[in-house]
Design an enzyme around this catalytic site. Structure first.
Site, mmCIF file in Angstrom:
data_model
loop_
_atom_site.group_PDB
_atom_site.id
_atom_site.type_symbol
_atom_site.label_atom_id
_atom_site.label_comp_id
_atom_site.label_asym_id
_atom_site.label_seq_id
_atom_site.Cartn_x
_atom_site.Cartn_y
_atom_site.Cartn_z
ATOM 1 N N THR A 176 0.828 -1.214 0.000
ATOM 2 C CA THR A 176 0.000 0.000 0.000
ATOM 3 C C THR A 176 0.856 1.255 0.000
ATOM 4 O O THR A 176 1.869 1.339 0.698
ATOM 5 C CB THR A 176 -0.915 -0.005 1.234
ATOM 6 O OG1 THR A 176 -1.773 -1.140 1.161
ATOM 7 C CG2 THR A 176 -1.743 1.266 1.301
ATOM 8 N N LEU A 204 -1.996 -11.435 -0.791
ATOM 9 C CA LEU A 204 -3.221 -10.894 -0.199
ATOM 10 C C LEU A 204 -4.299 -11.961 -0.081
ATOM 11 O O LEU A 204 -5.058 -11.968 0.894
ATOM 12 C CB LEU A 204 -3.732 -9.712 -1.024
ATOM 13 C CG LEU A 204 -2.865 -8.450 -1.006
ATOM 14 C CD1 LEU A 204 -3.481 -7.383 -1.903
ATOM 15 C CD2 LEU A 204 -2.708 -7.910 0.411
ATOM 16 N N GLU A 245 -6.572 -5.211 3.500
ATOM 17 C CA GLU A 245 -6.671 -6.413 2.656
ATOM 18 C C GLU A 245 -7.901 -6.365 1.757
ATOM 19 O O GLU A 245 -8.535 -7.375 1.472
ATOM 20 C CB GLU A 245 -6.707 -7.688 3.514
ATOM 21 C CG GLU A 245 -5.670 -7.768 4.610
ATOM 22 C CD GLU A 245 -4.254 -7.930 4.074
ATOM 23 O OE1 GLU A 245 -4.098 -8.126 2.857
ATOM 24 O OE2 GLU A 245 -3.318 -7.847 4.879
#
Length: 387
Positions: A136, A243, A367
């Site tokens: 991120t 993920l 997530e």
């Protein structure tokens, strides 16, 4: 015979003996070591890192990876139960294990060289090396293809510039798995703490996941040898594969948070006397708690079937999205409702509901936000990408 109020459909009877043993061991750890200290740790904004050696000793780090790397070699359902019991204590404890296992150890195992596996995985399983996962970025996390962090080739080395945001374990980590855009697509790199140009800055003033370390990572001409690159994956497949592993565990974790809240409010409403009778004797309280039990039961069945699909090798990422969406929404709604049933007392961290409710604000976001997972299912139904 009275039913278990936290397992109305006896999901536990569907577990193997080994799965039940794993759940019981982690439940004892949570009850004896996490719950007595976690309220104070949340108040203080402190991750209880003194628990890490015990977490490692229980085999909870990289629990699904092979024993040859010092891991427990457990199945996916066992890993899910680990996440459920840890989050019954606190989302921050589960997040630590989830990041270490699914986002750091898994990519080294799945995408790394054998030399990288042998170097890092045994020490990570033992809790001697802590990892963090850098995907991120400050401008947003839902569109990883729009990555600004860049790695360029310079002779035999790579030079990385950029930054990452909202990184669990960032200031604890000895190694960061960092994803960067290259001329040959997105690739992953292993960056050790202390590498020149690599810094981590802890994020303060959080009202969620306060018993967890969250950081920003910065890369200023960080130079790495090619041996620090994960050689066996290119493109978004790499980080998205990580993920999926983490999201799978997150489908289980919020079940534990919801059970903790229901357990607390069941006891409280039986003892709290209003208008000459316990709160638990009122129709409104019973309807609310029955609704909680219904939603917990559905979530338990959803995650168990997801785990069986994962163990069979047939799990689809969209199935993980459905379970993550459903179970996070279930848990945050229950935590908020429990806070309400606790009355004024519910706003203090002497009770668990407000802490779980605040933590779940993060869990429902990271997530993949709830909206992202809804759109994943929409795409699955229609065949049309609405992102």
């Amino acid at each position: 015979m009275a039913l278990n109020p936290y397992d109305l459909f006896d999901v536990r009877s569907l577990l193997s003996e080994e799965e039940r043993a794993v759940q019981d061991a982690v439940a004892r750890f949570t009850d004896e070591r996490v719950r007595p200290i976690i309220g104070d740790a949340f108040d203080q904004g402190r991750f209880p890192k003194e628990l890490v050696p015990e977490i490692a000793e229980l085999g909870l780090l990289g629990s699904s990876l092979p024993e040859k790397y010092g891991c427990a070699g457990l199945n996916a359902v066992s890993y899910g139960l680990i996440c459920q019991e840890l989050e019954r204590g606190d989302s921050g404890i589960r997040s630590f294990v989830s990041v270490q296992s699914s986002l750091c150890m898994y990519p080294i195992y799945a995408y790394g060289s054998e030399e990288q596996r042998q170097r890092w995985l045994p020490d990570m399983a033992a809790g001697k090396v802590i990892g963090c996962f850098g995907l991120t970025e400050p401008h947003g996390g839902s569109d990883p293809a729009n990555m600004k962090t860049h790695a360029r080739r310079d002779g035999d080395d790579w030079v990385i510039n950029g930054s990452k945001m909202w990184i669990t374990n960032g200031n604890l980590a000895d190694i960061a798995i960092v994803w960067a855009q290259t001329d040959d697509g997105i690739q992953g790199f292993l960056i050790e703490k202390g590498t020149p140009g690599f810094t981590a800055q802890e994020i303060k003033h959080k009202m969620s996941l306060r018993a967890s370390v969250t950081s920003a990572l910065f890369f200023d001409n960080v130079r790495l040898p090619d041996s620090s690159r994960l050689p066996n994956v290119k493109g978004l497949k790499g980080p998205l594969g990580c993920l999926t592993q983490a999201r799978y565990g997150i489908t289980w974790g919020p079940i534990g948070a919801a059970i903790a809240c229901l357990d607390e409010v069941l006891g409280y409403t039986k003892e709290r006397i209003l208008f000459d009778r316990p709160v638990a004797a009122t129709q409104s309280a019973q309807i609310k708690m029955a609704e909680m039990a219904r939603r917990i039961t559905l979530a338990q069945l959803l995650s168990l079937q997801l785990g069986r699909l994962k163990d069979a090798g047939t799990m689809a990422p969209s199935q993980v999205s459905l379970a993550k969406w459903n179970n996070c929404r279930m848990a945050i709604d229950i935590a908020r409702e429990c806070r309400d049933l606790l009355g004024g007392a519910g706003i203090t961290t002497e009770h668990a509901a407000i802490r779980h409710a605040l933590n779940l604000e993060s869990v429902i976001t990271y997530e993949g936000t709830e909206t992202v997972h809804q759109l994943v299912i929409g795409r699955e139904l229609t065949g049309i990408n609405a992102f």
